[in-house]
Design a protein around this motif. Structure first.
Motif, mmCIF file in Angstrom:
data_model
loop_
_atom_site.group_PDB
_atom_site.id
_atom_site.type_symbol
_atom_site.label_atom_id
_atom_site.label_comp_id
_atom_site.label_asym_id
_atom_site.label_seq_id
_atom_site.Cartn_x
_atom_site.Cartn_y
_atom_site.Cartn_z
ATOM 1 N N SER A 25 0.879 -1.214 -0.183
ATOM 2 C CA SER A 25 0.050 0.220 -0.114
ATOM 3 C C SER A 25 0.908 1.335 -0.045
ATOM 4 N N GLY A 26 0.549 2.190 -0.925
ATOM 5 C CA GLY A 26 1.343 3.392 -1.008
ATOM 6 C C GLY A 26 2.498 3.294 -1.717
ATOM 7 N N ASP A 27 2.541 2.201 -2.543
ATOM 8 C CA ASP A 27 3.597 2.311 -3.823
ATOM 9 C C ASP A 27 3.423 3.440 -4.573
ATOM 10 N N ARG A 31 -1.101 2.589 -9.043
ATOM 11 C CA ARG A 31 -2.417 3.051 -8.763
ATOM 12 C C ARG A 31 -3.526 2.307 -9.403
#
Length: 302
Positions: A25-27, A31
């Motif tokens: 998550s937050g890569d 998206r």
């Protein structure tokens, strides 16, 4: 901006095919979900923002930036054109039950061997949370805003191989990457061109070239092959959880890599496909003991 349309029959399971490219998550390089995906990558021709939208049997690929031609040329391989599941035959009840639902998933080949190798090296011998946090920090600090609308989405293209190689040792340490992994990553980036050539080599030769690098073993090479080379036989031997999950799903008891190898032997040539079908189809194995961050891979040299 350029666009290319890819058609597949039966329709591709776009979400499952692309999900392995998301590094937690937050890569900052990815998206999306539910058939609308965005990626910021750095190709040999420069950075690129890539959008993939699936509808029925059609996937529309749109790209921005200097790497757009490179990535669109390889879009069919990214969407599984190299992958042929037609000879896949279930040999276990679980696989037979789950395979119809997963039969539209394909093993992707994005061709970015060096970039995928950096990600996999960072994930050696640590928890997924640690690896993803380190990757986020390094990409945000040393990458660049994605071209076109990618920047508006907050996407960041990873550093070039030269930029990875020039990151100071203390920056790796601040990102939680020990000296062993950073040395492996830096050494790999110094031969990034030779690594990216693996995308056009026969798979055995590609694996040999990857594993010739100090610090790159069977697990690391398999993680790269599953994403960059479209290798449906690249089993995740050496992973902390995979062997336990596969053996428990098929036998009711947790086993090791040796037992997993025997269980997957009937799927030779498509063992990674079988591994993925089993782990996606089985219930999560029970975990006992106090809650804590478990390593995602075996704590041993790779």
């Amino acid at each position: 901006m350029r666009t290319r349309v890819h058609r597949s029959e039966p329709p591709l399971d776009l979400d499952r095919t692309l999900a392995p490219f998301v590094r937690g998550s937050g890569d900052p390089t990815s998206r999306g979900d539910h058939r609308d995906w965005w990626f910021a990558w750095t190709t040999p021709e420069g950075s690129v923002t890539l959008r993939l939208v699936g509808e029925g049997g059609t996937v529309r690929a749109t790209a921005w930036g200097p790497g757009q031609g490179w990535v669109l040329e390889r879009a069919p391989d990214l969407l599984g054109a190299r992958d042929d599941p037609s000879g896949f035959v279930p040999h276990h009840d679980l696989v037979a039950r789950v395979w119809p639902e997963l039969s539209r998933w394909r093993v992707p080949a994005n061709g970015l061997v060096a970039q995928m190798l950096v990600c996999s090296v960072l994930e050696q011998k640590v928890t997924g949370r640690e690896a993803f946090a380190g990757y986020r920090r390094l990409v945000r600090a040393h990458g660049r805003p994605a071209p076109g609308p990618g920047a508006d989405l907050g996407l960041t293209a990873p550093p070039t191989p030269r930029e990875w190689a020039l990151i100071p040792s203390w920056e790796w340490l601040r990102a939680g990457v020990d000296s062993g992994r950073s040395r492996t990553a830096v050494a790999a980036m110094r031969v990034a061109g030779r690594l990216d050539e693996c995308a056009d080599l026969p798979l055995p030769q590609a694996h040999s070239r990857l594993r010739a690098l100090p610090g790159v073993g069977e697990w690391t090479a398999a993680e790269v092959a599953q994403r960059a080379l479209g290798d449906a036989d690249a089993v995740s031997f050496g992973d902390y959880h995979v062997a336990r999950d596969v053996t428990r799903a098929l036998t009711g008891e947790e086993g090791d890599d040796a037992l997993m190898a025997r269980l997957l032997e009937p799927y030779a040539g498509q063992r990674f496909r079988a591994q993925r079908v089993i782990t996606l189809g089985a219930r999560q194995r029970p975990r006992r003991g106090p809650r804590r961050a478990l390593p995602t891979h075996l704590p041993r040299p790779f």
